[in-house]
Design an enzyme around this catalytic site. Structure first.
Site, PDB file in Angstrom:
ATOM      1  N   THR A  59       0.836  -1.065  -0.080  1.00  0.00           N
ATOM      2  CA  THR A  59       0.043   0.021   0.166  1.00  0.00           C
ATOM      3  C   THR A  59       0.899   1.273   0.036  1.00  0.00           C
ATOM      4  O   THR A  59       0.648   2.110  -0.834  1.00  0.00           O
ATOM      5  CB  THR A  59      -0.918  -0.110   1.043  1.00  0.00           C
ATOM      6  OG1 THR A  59      -1.251  -1.355   1.524  1.00  0.00           O
ATOM      7  CG2 THR A  59      -1.867   1.098   1.194  1.00  0.00           C
ATOM      8  N   LYS A  86       8.283  10.856  20.510  1.00  0.00           N
ATOM      9  CA  LYS A  86       8.502  11.775  21.653  1.00  0.00           C
ATOM     10  C   LYS A  86       7.252  12.041  22.422  1.00  0.00           C
ATOM     11  O   LYS A  86       7.117  12.801  23.421  1.00  0.00           O
ATOM     12  CB  LYS A  86       9.126  13.030  21.240  1.00  0.00           C
ATOM     13  CG  LYS A  86      10.409  13.109  20.823  1.00  0.00           C
ATOM     14  CD  LYS A  86      10.978  14.501  20.171  1.00  0.00           C
ATOM     15  CE  LYS A  86      11.847  14.529  19.043  1.00  0.00           C
ATOM     16  NZ  LYS A  86      11.922  15.920  18.553  1.00  0.00           N
ATOM     17  N   ARG A 108      -2.587   5.250   7.419  1.00  0.00           N
ATOM     18  CA  ARG A 108      -2.746   4.039   7.972  1.00  0.00           C
ATOM     19  C   ARG A 108      -2.603   3.917   9.658  1.00  0.00           C
ATOM     20  O   ARG A 108      -1.564   4.272  10.003  1.00  0.00           O
ATOM     21  CB  ARG A 108      -1.832   2.690   7.141  1.00  0.00           C
ATOM     22  CG  ARG A 108      -1.973   1.509   8.008  1.00  0.00           C
ATOM     23  CD  ARG A 108      -1.399   0.441   7.365  1.00  0.00           C
ATOM     24  NE  ARG A 108      -1.850   0.108   5.990  1.00  0.00           N
ATOM     25  CZ  ARG A 108      -1.767  -1.119   5.443  1.00  0.00           C
ATOM     26  NH1 ARG A 108      -0.549  -1.945   5.701  1.00  0.00           N
ATOM     27  NH2 ARG A 108      -1.967  -1.157   4.196  1.00  0.00           N
ATOM     28  N   HIS A 136     -10.208  -1.147   4.355  1.00  0.00           N
ATOM     29  CA  HIS A 136      -8.744  -1.103   3.614  1.00  0.00           C
ATOM     30  C   HIS A 136      -9.442  -0.595   2.327  1.00  0.00           C
ATOM     31  O   HIS A 136      -9.582  -1.495   1.120  1.00  0.00           O
ATOM     32  CB  HIS A 136      -8.420  -1.944   3.612  1.00  0.00           C
ATOM     33  CG  HIS A 136      -6.936  -1.964   3.058  1.00  0.00           C
ATOM     34  ND1 HIS A 136      -6.524  -0.860   2.167  1.00  0.00           N
ATOM     35  CD2 HIS A 136      -5.728  -2.647   3.097  1.00  0.00           C
ATOM     36  CE1 HIS A 136      -5.124  -0.802   1.988  1.00  0.00           C
ATOM     37  NE2 HIS A 136      -4.518  -2.077   2.278  1.00  0.00           N
TER      38      HIS A 136
HETATM   39  N1   CP Z   1      -2.378  -5.754   1.080  1.00  0.00           N
HETATM   40  C1   CP Z   1      -1.575  -4.828   2.078  1.00  0.00           C
HETATM   41  O1   CP Z   1      -2.240  -3.865   2.643  1.00  0.00           O
HETATM   42  O2   CP Z   1      -0.576  -4.935   1.954  1.00  0.00           O
HETATM   43  P1   CP Z   1       0.765  -4.314   2.685  1.00  0.00           P
HETATM   44  O3   CP Z   1       0.139  -4.110   4.349  1.00  0.00           O
HETATM   45  O4   CP Z   1       1.903  -4.675   2.542  1.00  0.00           O
HETATM   46  O5   CP Z   1       0.403  -2.717   2.414  1.00  0.00           O
END
Ligand code: CP
Length: 316
Positions: A59, A86, A108, A136
């Site tokens: 991602t 920190k 994320r 996601h």
């Molecule tokens: N599919 C996916 O989110 O993979 P990563 O965690 O590598 O981003």
């Protein structure tokens, strides 16, 4: 067809028309990656910040490549060497980044709902790159784009999603999206990893792998997310692999042209045999490739609101 979202926080908030618009735009951007010079000036002058509080390979890298192919400036915040260590709060971190005037923050986080909260704190666009076990959305979009590209449609397909449904943000985004697009979704996994009440989303549930894959057009395996399991949800990994790991013998029950998908990273020989992951039905690496075009489309549409058409995007 317009796209009027300032943020991309979930697939739940998108309409079938929004999803189609993103996929159509991605299809026009996919061609850019096949050019000798893989770059268009679409987002020149825009700054995109990747703020990943959790590890990521696919991602984060594909958002970075997507931004660069659109000629945006892109910055990756390394959390481990930022002021987060920190003790700086999430609110102060995102407000600080916003003060540097990016167009988009891609975030994320391990906690569900963080992108939604951030979108209320700041004025620039926010894209959810995965929040806890919630959603996601760009993974769900690239999965649907890959299925549509391979099968020519989503409507009426039987899609089996197998594995750790309870902890999977990928499963939730795909369920919301695939149901909206007219697919039939069958979920399979151990009862302890099946969320209570999930059938209310319009999915079928089975605990038998062979039943799940019977006549499937698509089989989507999910990673066993041991890092999100606070207690043991099944006896042993070996038993999980025996009852819910996809083997060659299962494929005979599916359609002869079944697609095998996995969002990655894979636990080889646990949720999927290595031979199937590398086999003729697998489109796992094509999912990764398509992630760039889909994320280019999302960055473009979120940046531009509803003022440009797909035709304009592809001619840039
Ligand atoms: N599919 C996916 O989110 O993979 P990563 O965690 O590598 O981003």
């Amino acid at each position: 067809m317009h796209f009027s979202h300032h943020h991309l926080l979930s697939i739940q908030e998108l309409t079938a028309e929004d999803i189609t618009r993103i996929m159509d735009t991605a299809a026009s951007f996919k061609e850019v990656s096949n050019r000798e010079v893989k770059r268009v000036p679409t987002l020149r002058g825009h700054t995109i910040v990747n703020l990943f509080y959790e590890p990521s390979t696919r991602t984060r890298i594909s958002f970075e490549i997507a931004a660069k192919r659109l000629s945006a400036d892109v910055l990756n915040v390394a959390i481990a060497s930022s002021s987060v260590v920190k003790g700086e709060s999430l609110k102060d971190t995102v407000k600080t980044i916003e003060a540097m005037q990016p167009s988009i923050i891609v975030i994320r986080h391990a906690e569900a709902g963080v992108p939604q909260m951030v979108s209320r704190l700041i004025n620039c666009s926010v894209i959810n790159a995965g929040d806890g076990s919630h959603e996601h959305p760009t993974q769900g979009l690239l999965d649907m784009f890959t299925i549509r590209e391979k099968k020519g449609r989503l409507d009426g397909l039987r899609v089996a999603i197998i594995g750790d449904i309870l902890h999977s943000r990928v499963a939730r985004s795909n369920i919301w999206g695939l149901i909206k697009m007219g697919a039939r979704v069958v979920l399979c996994g151990p009862p302890t990893l099946m969320p209570i009440g999930i059938e209310k989303l319009g999915v079928e549930i089975t605990y038998n792998l062979l039943e799940a894959v019977r006549d499937a057009d698509v089989i989507m395996l999910l990673r066993l997310q041991l890092e999100r399991q606070k207690t043991s949800m099944f006896p042993t990994i070996r038993e999980y692999a025996e009852f819910y790991g996809l083997q060659e013998s299962h494929l005979q029950a599916a359609k002869s042209d079944v697609l095998i998908m996995h969002p990655g990273p894979i636990n080889r020989d646990i949720e999927i045999s290595g031979a199937i992951a590398d086999g003729q039905h697998s489109c796992i690496l094509e999912q990764v490739t398509n992630g760039i075009a889909v994320r280019m489309a999302v960055l473009y549409l979120v940046s531009m609101g509803n003022v440009h058409t797909v035709a304009q995007a592809s001619s840039l």
